[in-house]
Design a protein around this motif. Sequence first.
Motif, PDB file in Angstrom:
ATOM      1  N   ASP A   1       0.834  -1.200   0.000  1.00 18.61           N
ATOM      2  CA  ASP A   1       0.000   0.000   0.000  1.00 18.61           C
ATOM      3  C   ASP A   1       0.872   1.256   0.000  1.00 18.61           C
ATOM      4  OD1 ASP A   1      -2.577  -0.776  -0.299  1.00 18.61           O
ATOM      5  OD2 ASP A   1      -3.165  -0.542   1.805  1.00 18.61           O
ATOM      6  N   ILE A   2       2.006   1.195   0.715  1.00 17.69           N
ATOM      7  CA  ILE A   2       2.923   2.343   0.784  1.00 17.69           C
ATOM      8  C   ILE A   2       4.327   1.841   0.431  1.00 17.69           C
ATOM      9  CG2 ILE A   2       3.735   4.270   2.209  1.00 17.69           C
ATOM     10  CD1 ILE A   2       1.319   4.018   3.920  1.00 17.69           C
ATOM     11  N   PRO A   3       4.598   1.556  -0.859  1.00 16.71           N
ATOM     12  CA  PRO A   3       5.889   0.975  -1.243  1.00 16.71           C
ATOM     13  C   PRO A   3       7.086   1.870  -0.944  1.00 16.71           C
ATOM     14  CG  PRO A   3       4.616   1.615  -3.188  1.00 16.71           C
ATOM     15  CD  PRO A   3       3.697   1.713  -2.020  1.00 16.71           C
ATOM     16  N   MET A   4       6.916   3.189  -1.001  1.00 17.38           N
ATOM     17  CA  MET A   4       8.042   4.085  -0.705  1.00 17.38           C
ATOM     18  C   MET A   4       8.473   3.959   0.752  1.00 17.38           C
ATOM     19  SD  MET A   4       9.470   5.762  -3.178  1.00 17.38           S
ATOM     20  CE  MET A   4      10.281   7.112  -2.332  1.00 17.38           C
ATOM     21  N   ALA A   5       7.514   3.687   1.636  1.00 17.11           N
ATOM     22  CA  ALA A   5       7.860   3.520   3.051  1.00 17.11           C
ATOM     23  C   ALA A   5       8.735   2.288   3.247  1.00 17.11           C
ATOM     24  CB  ALA A   5       6.586   3.404   3.891  1.00 17.11           C
ATOM     25  N   VAL A   6       8.477   1.230   2.471  1.00 19.56           N
ATOM     26  CA  VAL A   6       9.284   0.010   2.531  1.00 19.56           C
ATOM     27  C   VAL A   6      10.723   0.317   2.120  1.00 19.56           C
ATOM     28  CG1 VAL A   6       9.581  -2.318   1.583  1.00 19.56           C
ATOM     29  CG2 VAL A   6       7.275  -1.441   2.046  1.00 19.56           C
ATOM     30  N   ILE A   7      10.883   1.127   1.063  1.00 24.89           N
ATOM     31  CA  ILE A   7      12.223   1.480   0.570  1.00 24.89           C
ATOM     32  C   ILE A   7      12.973   2.325   1.593  1.00 24.89           C
ATOM     33  CG2 ILE A   7      13.445   2.845  -1.176  1.00 24.89           C
ATOM     34  CD1 ILE A   7      11.224   1.985  -3.146  1.00 24.89           C
ATOM     35  N   VAL A   8      12.297   3.337   2.132  1.00 22.87           N
ATOM     36  CA  VAL A   8      12.950   4.241   3.084  1.00 22.87           C
ATOM     37  C   VAL A   8      13.346   3.486   4.346  1.00 22.87           C
ATOM     38  CG1 VAL A   8      12.628   6.276   4.535  1.00 22.87           C
ATOM     39  CG2 VAL A   8      11.781   6.283   2.193  1.00 22.87           C
ATOM     40  N   GLU A   9      12.450   2.617   4.822  1.00 21.63           N
ATOM     41  CA  GLU A   9      12.744   1.862   6.042  1.00 21.63           C
ATOM     42  C   GLU A   9      13.932   0.929   5.842  1.00 21.63           C
ATOM     43  OE1 GLU A   9      10.045  -0.177   9.529  1.00 21.63           O
ATOM     44  OE2 GLU A   9       9.424  -0.413   7.438  1.00 21.63           O
ATOM     45  N   GLY A  10      14.085   0.407   4.611  1.00 16.58           N
ATOM     46  CA  GLY A  10      15.164  -0.533   4.331  1.00 16.58           C
ATOM     47  C   GLY A  10      16.502   0.122   4.039  1.00 16.58           C
ATOM     48  N   THR A  11      16.490   1.338   3.499  1.00 14.50           N
ATOM     49  CA  THR A  11      17.747   1.973   3.078  1.00 14.50           C
ATOM     50  C   THR A  11      18.134   3.193   3.906  1.00 14.50           C
ATOM     51  OG1 THR A  11      16.562   3.342   1.440  1.00 14.50           O
ATOM     52  CG2 THR A  11      17.439   1.232   0.684  1.00 14.50           C
ATOM     53  N   ALA A  12      17.151   3.833   4.531  1.00 15.43           N
ATOM     54  CA  ALA A  12      17.445   5.051   5.296  1.00 15.43           C
ATOM     55  C   ALA A  12      16.573   5.090   6.543  1.00 15.43           C
ATOM     56  CB  ALA A  12      17.210   6.285   4.425  1.00 15.43           C
ATOM     57  N   GLY A  13      16.730   4.072   7.387  1.00  5.84           N
ATOM     58  CA  GLY A  13      15.891   3.926   8.570  1.00  5.84           C
ATOM     59  C   GLY A  13      15.886   5.139   9.486  1.00  5.84           C
ATOM     60  N   THR A  14      17.017   5.840   9.555  1.00  6.67           N
ATOM     61  CA  THR A  14      17.099   7.004  10.441  1.00  6.67           C
ATOM     62  C   THR A  14      16.213   8.162   9.946  1.00  6.67           C
ATOM     63  OG1 THR A  14      19.059   7.743   9.207  1.00  6.67           O
ATOM     64  CG2 THR A  14      19.434   6.486  11.238  1.00  6.67           C
ATOM     65  N   LEU A  15      15.890   8.137   8.640  1.00  7.31           N
ATOM     66  CA  LEU A  15      15.056   9.195   8.072  1.00  7.31           C
ATOM     67  C   LEU A  15      13.588   8.785   7.979  1.00  7.31           C
ATOM     68  CD1 LEU A  15      17.349  10.236   5.056  1.00  7.31           C
ATOM     69  CD2 LEU A  15      17.192  11.340   7.293  1.00  7.31           C
ATOM     70  N   TYR A  16      13.260   7.629   8.543  1.00  5.75           N
ATOM     71  CA  TYR A  16      11.922   7.053   8.325  1.00  5.75           C
ATOM     72  C   TYR A  16      10.793   7.960   8.827  1.00  5.75           C
ATOM     73  CZ  TYR A  16       8.143   3.651   8.285  1.00  5.75           C
ATOM     74  OH  TYR A  16       6.957   2.999   8.051  1.00  5.75           O
ATOM     75  N   PHE A  17      10.934   8.468  10.040  1.00  2.21           N
ATOM     76  CA  PHE A  17       9.851   9.295  10.585  1.00  2.21           C
ATOM     77  C   PHE A  17       9.777  10.652   9.887  1.00  2.21           C
ATOM     78  CE2 PHE A  17      10.157   6.198  14.041  1.00  2.21           C
ATOM     79  CZ  PHE A  17       8.812   5.904  14.208  1.00  2.21           C
ATOM     80  N   LEU A  18      10.926  11.150   9.415  1.00  2.00           N
ATOM     81  CA  LEU A  18      10.901  12.369   8.611  1.00  2.00           C
ATOM     82  C   LEU A  18      10.140  12.108   7.312  1.00  2.00           C
ATOM     83  CD1 LEU A  18      11.787  15.263   7.950  1.00  2.00           C
ATOM     84  CD2 LEU A  18      13.933  14.320   7.055  1.00  2.00           C
ATOM     85  N   TYR A  19      10.363  10.932   6.736  1.00  2.00           N
ATOM     86  CA  TYR A  19       9.655  10.571   5.508  1.00  2.00           C
ATOM     87  C   TYR A  19       8.143  10.506   5.740  1.00  2.00           C
ATOM     88  CZ  TYR A  19       7.774   7.764   1.728  1.00  2.00           C
ATOM     89  OH  TYR A  19       6.996   7.314   0.689  1.00  2.00           O
TER      90      TYR A  19
END
Length: 345
Positions: A247-265
Amino acid sequence: MRKWSEAFQVASVYVGTIVGAGFATGREIVEFFTRFGFYGTAAIFLAGVLFIVLGSKIMLVAIDIRAKSFEQLNEYLFGRRLALVMNIFLMLMLTGVCAVMLSGAEALFTEQLRLPQRTGLVFTVILTLIVMAAGVKGLFAVNTFVVPMMVVFNFLVMLLVMNTGSRVFAPVVSSGWEEGGKAVLSAFSYAAFNLALAQAVLVPMAAEIKDRSAVKRGGVIGGLLLTVILSSSHISLGTLSDPASFDIPMAVIVEGTAGTLYFLYLLIIYGEIFTSVIGNLYGLERQIRSYLPIHSLWIYICLLSVVYVISLVKYGTLLEILYPLFGYISIGFLFLLLIKPDKAR
């Protein structure tokens, strides 16, 4: 300097109106572009050209014919009788897309933040009423803040994804010509759908600014920014083996590659959803007020009540059904806008 400032404000509202839940979460980009693999990249640049040329044209024509609402622009494009049909259709589109945005906000709050159901809907409705009380100034302020953050963040995520060495774009199943043709049609459909919706905001905004050079620059800057955001998100999404399964594929990418930026995303996703909600509601309110001389606040309350009920349908389901349908129907609007001469010329 003032004209460039106005141009950037115009570009920010233009981008903010088009970039919503489907765009921000990646589902919309997957549906229209990424599923075509490499051909989707060429389709994005085609859509970008349409955004630059026709986004500017909508605003310039609005100034030339002194249109204050999308109804007057559609009368110029379609004639009085067909314009009535188009205006009703556009109001239904705007209402449907607002519902998708609210549903996207709900998905964000429940799936990613693990908050109770309806929290995202109620919070967004209340925040929308607060911002819309400020009118067009609130619209400018929110978009001018959110859009630059969105551009920088999407580009940063793309660089991080490419740095991991992941393969971009899985092989497509269909033959080249067949898949390429579908991608081109999808680009026209995507641009038509978004430009048909954007006129609800671009027309009254151009009527308030009345400066041809400022809105022309704003259209060009906005179209370029949309192309950059689309391209960077498309490249990032291409690293997933099956992006349509999320449902939110970009969230999967951000969580996998830039976890520290996840909540900013997540904050940026919400900002993108919110800018689209307030932009579409602004356009609807302007149109309804031309028929019913009642206070804007009551119009917003009634609209949000209707949108709230529709948004109770699952986010992914709404997007898959409404967006492609609206896109193909809007191609007629795109065609007339392309062939209609600029009145000033």
